[in-house]
Scaffold this motif. Structure first.
Motif, PDB file in Angstrom:
ATOM      1  N   GLN A   5       0.832  -1.209   0.000  1.00 33.66           N
ATOM      2  CA  GLN A   5       0.000   0.000   0.000  1.00 33.66           C
ATOM      3  C   GLN A   5       0.863   1.255   0.000  1.00 33.66           C
ATOM      4  O   GLN A   5       0.545   2.249  -0.664  1.00 33.66           O
ATOM      5  CB  GLN A   5      -0.929  -0.010   1.221  1.00 33.66           C
ATOM      6  N   GLU A   8       2.212   1.620  -3.519  1.00 33.31           N
ATOM      7  CA  GLU A   8       1.153   2.117  -4.390  1.00 33.31           C
ATOM      8  C   GLU A   8       0.984   3.626  -4.239  1.00 33.31           C
ATOM      9  O   GLU A   8       0.842   4.359  -5.226  1.00 33.31           O
ATOM     10  CB  GLU A   8      -0.162   1.408  -4.081  1.00 33.31           C
ATOM     11  N   GLU A  12       1.502   6.590  -7.068  1.00 30.98           N
ATOM     12  CA  GLU A  12       0.408   7.513  -7.367  1.00 30.98           C
ATOM     13  C   GLU A  12       0.863   8.960  -7.290  1.00 30.98           C
ATOM     14  O   GLU A  12       0.442   9.811  -8.076  1.00 30.98           O
ATOM     15  CB  GLU A  12      -0.755   7.281  -6.399  1.00 30.98           C
ATOM     16  N   TYR A  40       6.043  -4.197  -8.992  1.00 28.91           N
ATOM     17  CA  TYR A  40       4.786  -3.446  -9.036  1.00 28.91           C
ATOM     18  C   TYR A  40       4.805  -2.431 -10.172  1.00 28.91           C
ATOM     19  O   TYR A  40       3.784  -2.213 -10.839  1.00 28.91           O
ATOM     20  CB  TYR A  40       4.537  -2.752  -7.702  1.00 28.91           C
ATOM     21  N   LEU A  44       2.221  -1.867 -13.308  1.00 32.17           N
ATOM     22  CA  LEU A  44       1.655  -0.601 -13.776  1.00 32.17           C
ATOM     23  C   LEU A  44       1.888  -0.416 -15.274  1.00 32.17           C
ATOM     24  O   LEU A  44       1.042   0.154 -15.980  1.00 32.17           O
ATOM     25  CB  LEU A  44       2.262   0.566 -12.994  1.00 32.17           C
TER      26      LEU A  44
END
Length: 211
Positions: A5, A8, A12, A40, A44
């Motif tokens: 998290q 992420e 972002e 990750y 994306l």
């Protein structure tokens, strides 16, 4: 899950630069989940949020710049400084001692393979500088290892998409075996490709010895 998290959220807010800055800091031995972040980021790219090749370039630059910094720190200040102040850079003595033993055993190849050994890759740059490995030789192994490491983990996310985390765990667990297998296959392919040239070289040298 909390780490994911956090990653992420970083992507972002900062996009591509997460890999550049994060990997640079990781190789100075500051805490950053480099492999997870790359996988990750690959996901994306699979989802179309980011582009694959800019991720590769920035991850490679962050890794190699970080390695260069650690090499020159080790080269300039030496082992006594690292042993005394390494704790401020989160350089644990046991990990550093392990890297030292492995460096003696495996030599320059540890610079290449060390990327795939958690807790060791953070020390190979420092130790290479401390032992005065010639920079060109260091760069050859460090840069090629960085490219292989970066492409492997970003490609996991790109290729496997939503299943990236499952495949990532397997790749992380068997990374050394994967690297050795790929290196062996690559070596065999090179031998097959250049077997005629090698045969001619050995034949000519044998004839000279006979004479």
């Amino acid at each position: 899950m909390e780490v994911l998290q956090w990653i992420e959220g970083l992507f972002e807010n900062y996009g591509y630069w997460v890999l550049f800055v994060g990997l640079l800091l990781e190789f100075i031995a500051l805490p950053f989940p480099g492999e997870t972040s790359m996988a990750y980021a690959g996901y994306l790219a699979y989802a179309g949020s980011l582009s694959f090749w800019p991720l590769i370039v920035l991850a490679f630059l962050g890794t190699t710049i970080g390695m260069n910094i650690t090499y020159w720190i080790g080269r300039r200040v030496g082992l006594p400084f690292i042993e005394r102040y390494g704790k401020w850079l989160l350089l644990k003595p046991d990990k550093f001692a392990l890297t030292q033993r492995w460096f003696v055993k495996y030599g320059y190849m540890l610079i290449f393979v060390g990327y795939f050994i958690p807790g060791v890759r953070h020390f190979t740059g420092y130790f290479s500088g401390i032992t005065a490995v010639p920079f060109r030789k260091f760069a050859l192994y460090a840069y090629s290892g960085a490219m292989f490491w970066v492409i492997l983990f970003i490609s996991l996310g790109k290729v496997f998409g939503p299943q990236w985390d499952t495949v990532f765990l397997l790749a992380e667990r068997y990374a050394i075996r994967i690297v050795i297998t790929i290196a062996m296959v690559g070596g065999i392919l090179l031998l097959l490709k250049y077997r005629k040239a090698l045969f001619q070289i050995f034949s000519s040298s044998s004839k000279k010895d006979i004479r």
